[in-house]
Design a protein around this motif. Structure first.
Motif, PDB file in Angstrom:
ATOM      1  N   UNK A  11      25.762   4.160  29.751  1.00 22.36           N
ATOM      2  CA  UNK A  11      26.342   5.255  30.543  1.00 22.36           C
ATOM      3  C   UNK A  11      27.282   6.130  29.718  1.00 22.36           C
ATOM      4  N   UNK A  12      28.047   5.527  28.818  1.00 23.79           N
ATOM      5  CA  UNK A  12      29.102   6.233  28.088  1.00 23.79           C
ATOM      6  C   UNK A  12      28.667   6.759  26.722  1.00 23.79           C
ATOM      7  N   UNK A  13      27.402   6.677  26.399  1.00 22.90           N
ATOM      8  CA  UNK A  13      26.969   7.054  25.046  1.00 22.90           C
ATOM      9  C   UNK A  13      26.997   8.543  24.769  1.00 22.90           C
ATOM     10  N   UNK A  14      27.132   9.354  25.800  1.00 27.25           N
ATOM     11  CA  UNK A  14      27.137  10.798  25.587  1.00 27.25           C
ATOM     12  C   UNK A  14      25.811  11.245  25.003  1.00 27.25           C
ATOM     13  N   UNK A  15      25.856  12.065  23.960  1.00 24.01           N
ATOM     14  CA  UNK A  15      24.629  12.562  23.335  1.00 24.01           C
ATOM     15  C   UNK A  15      24.057  11.581  22.320  1.00 24.01           C
ATOM     16  N   UNK A  16      24.802  10.527  22.027  1.00 25.28           N
ATOM     17  CA  UNK A  16      24.388   9.562  21.015  1.00 25.28           C
ATOM     18  C   UNK A  16      23.241   8.692  21.518  1.00 25.28           C
ATOM     19  N   UNK A  17      22.232   8.523  20.706  1.00 27.13           N
ATOM     20  CA  UNK A  17      21.081   7.647  20.977  1.00 27.13           C
ATOM     21  C   UNK A  17      20.300   8.054  22.223  1.00 27.13           C
ATOM     22  N   UNK A  18      20.344   9.314  22.604  1.00 23.04           N
ATOM     23  CA  UNK A  18      19.620   9.781  23.787  1.00 23.04           C
ATOM     24  C   UNK A  18      18.106   9.630  23.638  1.00 23.04           C
ATOM     25  N   UNK A  19      17.613   9.549  22.393  1.00 29.37           N
ATOM     26  CA  UNK A  19      16.174   9.422  22.175  1.00 29.37           C
ATOM     27  C   UNK A  19      15.660   8.022  22.526  1.00 29.37           C
ATOM     28  N   UNK A  20      16.577   7.073  22.726  1.00 33.91           N
ATOM     29  CA  UNK A  20      16.194   5.706  23.091  1.00 33.91           C
ATOM     30  C   UNK A  20      16.239   5.568  24.610  1.00 33.91           C
ATOM     31  N   UNK A  21      15.154   5.061  25.170  1.00 30.26           N
ATOM     32  CA  UNK A  21      15.062   4.824  26.603  1.00 30.26           C
ATOM     33  C   UNK A  21      16.222   3.947  27.070  1.00 30.26           C
TER      34      UNK A  21
END
Length: 103
Positions: free
Chosen positions: A24-34
């Protein structure tokens, strides 16, 4: 520094309790991972995660293992005996936050 260290410890502990926190808190980081795949990877990670900010790797036998790894991989020049955990790792900011928050 204390605020940054405190936030890191809070994040570590929340993520260990609920790996979905980091998803939930990753922001834009690692968005390419499901989301589901990332959560399963994080569930595996929390089994080895130190909720005290890595303190165990900076003191005692853990520190020696960490320094040994750094020398073996070439990140630090050898011999290992020239590196002392007490002079290599400054844990004062971490210790202060852990004293406030508890271990």
């Amino acid at each position: 520094m204390q605020k940054v260290v405190r936030r890191m410890i809070e994040s570590y502990r929340q993520g260990v309790r609920d790996p979905k926190f980091w998803v939930r808190e990753r922001g834009a980081t690692l968005k390419e991972i499901d989301d589901a795949k990332l959560e399963s990877q994080l569930r595996a990670l929390v089994k080895i995660f130190d909720v005290n900010g890595g303190l165990d790797r900076m003191r005692g036998p853990g520190a020696i293992e960490n320094l040994s790894f750094q020398v073996a991989t070439g990140n630090l020049t050898g011999p290992l005996s020239k590196w002392k955990p007490d002079t290599f790792f400054d844990v004062a900011p971490l210790e202060a936050v852990l004293k406030e928050m508890g271990r």
